[in-house]
Motif scaffolding. Sequence first.
Motif, PDB file in Angstrom:
ATOM      1  N   SER A 231       0.816  -1.205   0.000  1.00 21.74           N
ATOM      2  CA  SER A 231       0.000   0.000   0.000  1.00 21.74           C
ATOM      3  C   SER A 231       0.855   1.262   0.000  1.00 21.74           C
ATOM      4  N   GLY A 232       2.148   1.152   0.209  1.00 20.35           N
ATOM      5  CA  GLY A 232       3.023   2.302   0.238  1.00 20.35           C
ATOM      6  C   GLY A 232       4.435   1.894  -0.093  1.00 20.35           C
ATOM      7  N   SER A 233       5.394   2.324   0.736  1.00 20.66           N
ATOM      8  CA  SER A 233       6.782   1.936   0.541  1.00 20.66           C
ATOM      9  C   SER A 233       6.940   0.432   0.672  1.00 20.66           C
ATOM     10  N   PHE A 234       7.660  -0.160  -0.274  1.00 19.24           N
ATOM     11  CA  PHE A 234       7.842  -1.609  -0.257  1.00 19.24           C
ATOM     12  C   PHE A 234       8.562  -2.054   1.007  1.00 19.24           C
ATOM     13  N   VAL A 235       9.644  -1.357   1.359  1.00 13.99           N
ATOM     14  CA  VAL A 235      10.422  -1.738   2.538  1.00 13.99           C
ATOM     15  C   VAL A 235       9.578  -1.594   3.801  1.00 13.99           C
ATOM     16  N   PHE A 236       8.817  -0.516   3.894  1.00 11.95           N
ATOM     17  CA  PHE A 236       7.969  -0.315   5.068  1.00 11.95           C
ATOM     18  C   PHE A 236       6.917  -1.404   5.185  1.00 11.95           C
ATOM     19  N   ASP A 237       6.259  -1.730   4.055  1.00  6.02           N
ATOM     20  CA  ASP A 237       5.225  -2.760   4.073  1.00  6.02           C
ATOM     21  C   ASP A 237       5.802  -4.122   4.440  1.00  6.02           C
ATOM     22  N   VAL A 238       6.951  -4.453   3.864  1.00  6.79           N
ATOM     23  CA  VAL A 238       7.581  -5.735   4.163  1.00  6.79           C
ATOM     24  C   VAL A 238       7.924  -5.824   5.646  1.00  6.79           C
ATOM     25  N   THR A 239       8.522  -4.769   6.166  1.00  9.51           N
ATOM     26  CA  THR A 239       8.926  -4.767   7.580  1.00  9.51           C
ATOM     27  C   THR A 239       7.723  -4.852   8.503  1.00  9.51           C
ATOM     28  N   LEU A 240       6.714  -4.017   8.254  1.00  6.83           N
ATOM     29  CA  LEU A 240       5.542  -3.974   9.122  1.00  6.83           C
ATOM     30  C   LEU A 240       4.799  -5.297   9.124  1.00  6.83           C
ATOM     31  N   ASN A 241       4.471  -5.801   7.936  1.00 11.83           N
ATOM     32  CA  ASN A 241       3.668  -7.026   7.854  1.00 11.83           C
ATOM     33  C   ASN A 241       4.441  -8.261   8.320  1.00 11.83           C
ATOM     34  N   THR A 242       5.749  -8.289   8.050  1.00 10.24           N
ATOM     35  CA  THR A 242       6.550  -9.420   8.508  1.00 10.24           C
ATOM     36  C   THR A 242       6.657  -9.444  10.024  1.00 10.24           C
ATOM     37  N   CYS A 243       6.922  -8.291  10.610  1.00 11.29           N
ATOM     38  CA  CYS A 243       6.994  -8.220  12.079  1.00 11.29           C
ATOM     39  C   CYS A 243       5.644  -8.565  12.702  1.00 11.29           C
ATOM     40  N   LEU A 244       4.565  -8.096  12.090  1.00 10.91           N
ATOM     41  CA  LEU A 244       3.233  -8.389  12.603  1.00 10.91           C
ATOM     42  C   LEU A 244       2.966  -9.888  12.578  1.00 10.91           C
ATOM     43  N   SER A 245       3.272 -10.534  11.456  1.00  5.44           N
ATOM     44  CA  SER A 245       3.052 -11.979  11.336  1.00  5.44           C
ATOM     45  C   SER A 245       3.888 -12.750  12.342  1.00  5.44           C
ATOM     46  N   TYR A 246       5.142 -12.347  12.504  1.00  5.44           N
ATOM     47  CA  TYR A 246       6.023 -13.097  13.402  1.00  5.44           C
ATOM     48  C   TYR A 246       5.627 -12.912  14.867  1.00  5.44           C
ATOM     49  N   LEU A 247       5.245 -11.699  15.237  1.00  3.41           N
ATOM     50  CA  LEU A 247       4.799 -11.466  16.609  1.00  3.41           C
ATOM     51  C   LEU A 247       3.526 -12.243  16.916  1.00  3.41           C
ATOM     52  N   ILE A 248       2.620 -12.302  15.947  1.00  2.21           N
ATOM     53  CA  ILE A 248       1.396 -13.085  16.129  1.00  2.21           C
ATOM     54  C   ILE A 248       1.738 -14.565  16.259  1.00  2.21           C
ATOM     55  N   ALA A 249       2.686 -15.041  15.444  1.00  2.00           N
ATOM     56  CA  ALA A 249       3.099 -16.444  15.526  1.00  2.00           C
ATOM     57  C   ALA A 249       3.703 -16.760  16.893  1.00  2.00           C
ATOM     58  N   LEU A 250       4.531 -15.850  17.420  1.00  4.22           N
ATOM     59  CA  LEU A 250       5.120 -16.067  18.738  1.00  4.22           C
ATOM     60  C   LEU A 250       4.057 -16.041  19.834  1.00  4.22           C
ATOM     61  N   ALA A 251       3.090 -15.131  19.697  1.00 11.10           N
ATOM     62  CA  ALA A 251       2.016 -15.054  20.692  1.00 11.10           C
ATOM     63  C   ALA A 251       1.167 -16.326  20.671  1.00 11.10           C
ATOM     64  N   ALA A 252       0.832 -16.796  19.467  1.00  8.84           N
ATOM     65  CA  ALA A 252       0.057 -18.034  19.351  1.00  8.84           C
ATOM     66  C   ALA A 252       0.851 -19.218  19.904  1.00  8.84           C
ATOM     67  N   SER A 253       2.158 -19.246  19.636  1.00  6.41           N
ATOM     68  CA  SER A 253       3.012 -20.320  20.155  1.00  6.41           C
ATOM     69  C   SER A 253       3.057 -20.290  21.672  1.00  6.41           C
ATOM     70  N   ALA A 254       3.209 -19.089  22.237  1.00  6.40           N
ATOM     71  CA  ALA A 254       3.272 -18.958  23.691  1.00  6.40           C
ATOM     72  C   ALA A 254       1.976 -19.428  24.341  1.00  6.40           C
ATOM     73  N   PHE A 255       0.839 -19.056  23.756  1.00  2.00           N
ATOM     74  CA  PHE A 255      -0.444 -19.474  24.333  1.00  2.00           C
ATOM     75  C   PHE A 255      -0.595 -20.994  24.282  1.00  2.00           C
ATOM     76  N   ALA A 256      -0.276 -21.583  23.119  1.00  9.28           N
ATOM     77  CA  ALA A 256      -0.421 -23.033  22.973  1.00  9.28           C
ATOM     78  C   ALA A 256       0.512 -23.780  23.925  1.00  9.28           C
ATOM     79  N   LEU A 257       1.751 -23.318  24.019  1.00  7.16           N
ATOM     80  CA  LEU A 257       2.722 -23.986  24.900  1.00  7.16           C
ATOM     81  C   LEU A 257       2.323 -23.826  26.371  1.00  7.16           C
ATOM     82  N   TRP A 258       1.845 -22.646  26.729  1.00  4.96           N
ATOM     83  CA  TRP A 258       1.392 -22.441  28.116  1.00  4.96           C
ATOM     84  C   TRP A 258       0.209 -23.349  28.433  1.00  4.96           C
ATOM     85  N   PHE A 259      -0.735 -23.456  27.499  1.00  8.54           N
ATOM     86  CA  PHE A 259      -1.922 -24.262  27.762  1.00  8.54           C
ATOM     87  C   PHE A 259      -1.553 -25.726  27.973  1.00  8.54           C
ATOM     88  N   PHE A 260      -0.604 -26.222  27.213  1.00 10.12           N
ATOM     89  CA  PHE A 260      -0.196 -27.617  27.336  1.00 10.12           C
ATOM     90  C   PHE A 260       0.861 -27.835  28.424  1.00 10.12           C
TER      91      PHE A 260
END
Length: 294
Positions: A231-260
């Motif tokens: 939607s804008g700068s390629f580098v900005f979009d790549v950085t923002l969306n990649t960090c967002l995906s990875y943080l969500i993945a870590l949060a989902a991993s933490a929840f699943a690991l804590w639950f088990f």
Amino acid sequence: MKQQEQGSMSRPVSQSLKEYARGIAGGLLFSFPLLYTMEVWWAGFVAAPLDLMLLVVVTYLLLLGYNRYAGMRADASWRSVFVDSVEEMGIGIALSFGVLLMLNRISIGSMSVEEIMGKVILEAMAVSIGVSVGTAQLGVGEEGDPQNRDYDAGKQNDEQNGRNTSKMAAVVLSLCGAILVGGNVAPTEEIVMIAVEAEPIHILFMAIVSILLSVVVVYFSDFRGSKVRLSGSFVFDVTLNTCLSYLIALAASAFALWFFGRFDNMGLWKSLAQCITLGVIASLGASAGRLLIK
């Protein structure tokens, strides 16, 4: 399932049966590894009622988010979203009970009600997400179906693109993908073993690979839906969306690991190492999931 508030009463029985069949197929397709995993059976046996209630609430919120942003047409009402999410959880419970009974993992005569409910509810939450995804994804267009998402390919793409440009939609779909993919591995002993035996350099490589996988999948894989992300700068979009995906993945991993119970008697470093280890798989689910499970 996947119904509109108007016209759902006139929907043919054959169409409803096909949707239920797709939901059952999707539920089993995405959750069979968990249904066959010993650690999940044990987790269901020892799970506290409050933990199970929390899991039910979290799963229902995920179903609401998926159905609102991807599983149903954009003009579907919140009432339809609520009803379909309850329906999918009901199918997930029924499927889990049937499969566990078939596998002789539950026994009505010799097991307590609490043990049976713990195993069934724990398995059913993963199955219900698969039911929702399967109902939405495994079908093909049928002429004359007012609920059909394939009624016009151009219209469908425009509608989906409009719904999924918001950050909230991206977060919800990424979380669903991370849970759906990473959840199949979270309860296994292998995650703990890898994290405990790994040196810091291995953990660093896992984190780097996870981030690179997210970039490749979202921007360079030519997956369906990946061309509408910029939607804008390629580098900005790549950085923002990649960090967002990875943080969500870590949060989902933490929840699943804590639950088990994987953080029990573990220090901060070993707990973080487990999150990053599972994050390799969960990040793939988070990045690919929001492109594929639409």
